[in-house]
Write a protein that holds these residues in place. Sequence first.
Motif, PDB file in Angstrom:
ATOM      1  N   ARG A 141       0.819  -1.204   0.000  1.00 23.23           N
ATOM      2  CA  ARG A 141       0.000   0.000   0.000  1.00 23.23           C
ATOM      3  C   ARG A 141       0.853   1.254   0.000  1.00 23.23           C
ATOM      4  NH1 ARG A 141      -4.364  -1.554   4.591  1.00 23.23           N
ATOM      5  NH2 ARG A 141      -4.560  -3.689   3.927  1.00 23.23           N
ATOM      6  N   GLU A 142       0.318   2.284  -0.630  1.00 21.53           N
ATOM      7  CA  GLU A 142       0.960   3.589  -0.641  1.00 21.53           C
ATOM      8  C   GLU A 142       0.345   4.447   0.460  1.00 21.53           C
ATOM      9  OE1 GLU A 142       3.564   4.487  -2.579  1.00 21.53           O
ATOM     10  OE2 GLU A 142       3.529   2.392  -3.199  1.00 21.53           O
ATOM     11  N   PRO A 143       1.097   5.399   1.005  1.00 20.10           N
ATOM     12  CA  PRO A 143       0.528   6.312   2.002  1.00 20.10           C
ATOM     13  C   PRO A 143      -0.636   7.101   1.401  1.00 20.10           C
ATOM     14  CG  PRO A 143       2.915   6.522   1.912  1.00 20.10           C
ATOM     15  CD  PRO A 143       2.512   5.658   0.761  1.00 20.10           C
ATOM     16  N   ILE A 144      -1.576   7.465   2.233  1.00 19.29           N
ATOM     17  CA  ILE A 144      -2.731   8.243   1.798  1.00 19.29           C
ATOM     18  C   ILE A 144      -2.499   9.699   2.160  1.00 19.29           C
ATOM     19  CG2 ILE A 144      -5.206   8.619   2.149  1.00 19.29           C
ATOM     20  CD1 ILE A 144      -5.349   5.565   2.766  1.00 19.29           C
ATOM     21  N   ASP A 145      -2.581  10.560   1.174  1.00 20.24           N
ATOM     22  CA  ASP A 145      -2.431  11.997   1.360  1.00 20.24           C
ATOM     23  C   ASP A 145      -3.830  12.584   1.557  1.00 20.24           C
ATOM     24  OD1 ASP A 145      -2.285  14.786   0.915  1.00 20.24           O
ATOM     25  OD2 ASP A 145      -0.518  14.551  -0.350  1.00 20.24           O
ATOM     26  N   LEU A 146      -4.177  12.921   2.792  1.00 22.13           N
ATOM     27  CA  LEU A 146      -5.525  13.406   3.085  1.00 22.13           C
ATOM     28  C   LEU A 146      -5.849  14.698   2.351  1.00 22.13           C
ATOM     29  CD1 LEU A 146      -5.801  12.644   6.911  1.00 22.13           C
ATOM     30  CD2 LEU A 146      -6.652  11.292   4.993  1.00 22.13           C
ATOM     31  N   ALA A 147      -4.886  15.617   2.247  1.00 22.92           N
ATOM     32  CA  ALA A 147      -5.127  16.872   1.532  1.00 22.92           C
ATOM     33  C   ALA A 147      -5.443  16.605   0.063  1.00 22.92           C
ATOM     34  CB  ALA A 147      -3.924  17.800   1.670  1.00 22.92           C
ATOM     35  N   GLU A 148      -4.732  15.668  -0.530  1.00 23.13           N
ATOM     36  CA  GLU A 148      -4.978  15.326  -1.935  1.00 23.13           C
ATOM     37  C   GLU A 148      -6.368  14.724  -2.097  1.00 23.13           C
ATOM     38  OE1 GLU A 148      -5.570  12.864  -5.249  1.00 23.13           O
ATOM     39  OE2 GLU A 148      -5.056  11.933  -3.328  1.00 23.13           O
ATOM     40  N   ARG A 149      -6.754  13.853  -1.186  1.00 25.76           N
ATOM     41  CA  ARG A 149      -8.086  13.239  -1.273  1.00 25.76           C
ATOM     42  C   ARG A 149      -9.176  14.286  -1.067  1.00 25.76           C
ATOM     43  NH1 ARG A 149      -7.447   7.328  -0.959  1.00 25.76           N
ATOM     44  NH2 ARG A 149      -5.358   7.151  -1.794  1.00 25.76           N
ATOM     45  N   LEU A 150      -8.972  15.202  -0.125  1.00 24.78           N
ATOM     46  CA  LEU A 150      -9.947  16.272   0.107  1.00 24.78           C
ATOM     47  C   LEU A 150     -10.080  17.187  -1.104  1.00 24.78           C
ATOM     48  CD1 LEU A 150      -9.041  16.995   3.797  1.00 24.78           C
ATOM     49  CD2 LEU A 150     -11.390  16.581   2.984  1.00 24.78           C
ATOM     50  N   ALA A 151      -9.016  17.366  -1.863  1.00 27.58           N
ATOM     51  CA  ALA A 151      -9.045  18.235  -3.046  1.00 27.58           C
ATOM     52  C   ALA A 151      -9.869  17.634  -4.184  1.00 27.58           C
ATOM     53  CB  ALA A 151      -7.624  18.514  -3.517  1.00 27.58           C
ATOM     54  N   ARG A 152     -10.210  16.369  -4.104  1.00 24.50           N
ATOM     55  CA  ARG A 152     -10.943  15.689  -5.175  1.00 24.50           C
ATOM     56  C   ARG A 152     -12.448  15.968  -5.162  1.00 24.50           C
ATOM     57  NH1 ARG A 152      -8.765   9.470  -5.582  1.00 24.50           N
ATOM     58  NH2 ARG A 152      -6.518   9.877  -5.455  1.00 24.50           N
ATOM     59  N   PHE A 153     -12.981  16.609  -4.107  1.00 26.66           N
ATOM     60  CA  PHE A 153     -14.422  16.858  -4.057  1.00 26.66           C
ATOM     61  C   PHE A 153     -14.703  18.194  -3.380  1.00 26.66           C
ATOM     62  CE2 PHE A 153     -13.496  14.730  -0.080  1.00 26.66           C
ATOM     63  CZ  PHE A 153     -14.363  15.289   0.842  1.00 26.66           C
ATOM     64  N   SER A 154     -15.933  18.700  -3.564  1.00 27.02           N
ATOM     65  CA  SER A 154     -16.284  20.001  -2.986  1.00 27.02           C
ATOM     66  C   SER A 154     -17.563  19.977  -2.159  1.00 27.02           C
ATOM     67  CB  SER A 154     -16.425  21.044  -4.097  1.00 27.02           C
ATOM     68  OG  SER A 154     -17.442  20.654  -5.007  1.00 27.02           O
ATOM     69  N   GLU A 155     -18.376  18.943  -2.263  1.00 28.20           N
ATOM     70  CA  GLU A 155     -19.646  18.927  -1.544  1.00 28.20           C
ATOM     71  C   GLU A 155     -19.432  18.824  -0.036  1.00 28.20           C
ATOM     72  OE1 GLU A 155     -18.738  16.677  -3.839  1.00 28.20           O
ATOM     73  OE2 GLU A 155     -19.435  14.679  -3.311  1.00 28.20           O
ATOM     74  N   HIS A 156     -20.373  19.396   0.710  1.00 26.79           N
ATOM     75  CA  HIS A 156     -20.308  19.409   2.168  1.00 26.79           C
ATOM     76  C   HIS A 156     -21.191  18.315   2.761  1.00 26.79           C
ATOM     77  CE1 HIS A 156     -19.264  23.702   1.199  1.00 26.79           C
ATOM     78  NE2 HIS A 156     -18.200  23.251   1.846  1.00 26.79           N
ATOM     79  N   TRP A 157     -20.814  17.857   3.946  1.00 28.12           N
ATOM     80  CA  TRP A 157     -21.571  16.875   4.733  1.00 28.12           C
ATOM     81  C   TRP A 157     -21.728  15.553   3.987  1.00 28.12           C
ATOM     82  CZ3 TRP A 157     -21.403  18.614   9.401  1.00 28.12           C
ATOM     83  CH2 TRP A 157     -21.515  19.988   9.653  1.00 28.12           C
ATOM     84  N   SER A 158     -20.770  15.196   3.160  1.00 25.58           N
ATOM     85  CA  SER A 158     -20.835  13.958   2.393  1.00 25.58           C
ATOM     86  C   SER A 158     -19.520  13.195   2.565  1.00 25.58           C
ATOM     87  CB  SER A 158     -21.081  14.289   0.916  1.00 25.58           C
ATOM     88  OG  SER A 158     -21.200  13.108   0.170  1.00 25.58           O
ATOM     89  N   PRO A 159     -19.388  12.427   3.655  1.00 27.42           N
ATOM     90  CA  PRO A 159     -18.126  11.736   3.953  1.00 27.42           C
ATOM     91  C   PRO A 159     -17.714  10.764   2.847  1.00 27.42           C
ATOM     92  CG  PRO A 159     -19.646  11.600   5.813  1.00 27.42           C
ATOM     93  CD  PRO A 159     -20.413  12.152   4.660  1.00 27.42           C
ATOM     94  N   LYS A 160     -16.408  10.719   2.599  1.00 25.17           N
ATOM     95  CA  LYS A 160     -15.826   9.831   1.588  1.00 25.17           C
ATOM     96  C   LYS A 160     -14.842   8.874   2.267  1.00 25.17           C
ATOM     97  CE  LYS A 160     -17.453  12.754  -1.560  1.00 25.17           C
ATOM     98  NZ  LYS A 160     -18.823  12.602  -1.942  1.00 25.17           N
TER      99      LYS A 160
END
Length: 131
Positions: A2-21
């Motif tokens: 497994r590769e490390p997960i970059d939370l900032a990069e994952r957060l940059a992939r979407f814009s909707e609010h209150w919709s956990p990924k």
Amino acid sequence: MREPIDLAERLARFSEHWSPKVVARLNDYEIKVVKLDGEFVWHDHAETDELFLVIEGTLTIRLRDPDERAVTLGPGGLHVVPRGVEHCPVAEGEVSAMLIEPAGTVNTGEAGGELTATPDDSLLDPSDADG
């Protein structure tokens, strides 16, 4: 491997609010990122605690526990809402956060309503899914 997960990069992939990924799984738990803005709904999770970790912004979690209190978290702040405690997250501007909760946990608990999110693991890379 497994590769490390970059939370900032994952957060940059979407814009909707209150919709956990979902970004990772740990045994029977899901690690989720979410963007929040404004006030959520009062709800609880009768069967599980819920962990909030603020990445960016300021989040206040109002609690209907015996003390009727509120917990305010800034970046790096973490709070676990105990199972069965009714709570209402309030984001002061946009907040990015990480949640850890059992797989299948509904974001609004039994409260339901228009902010109930559909389960979303679209940010889960195949290499992250092994648990």
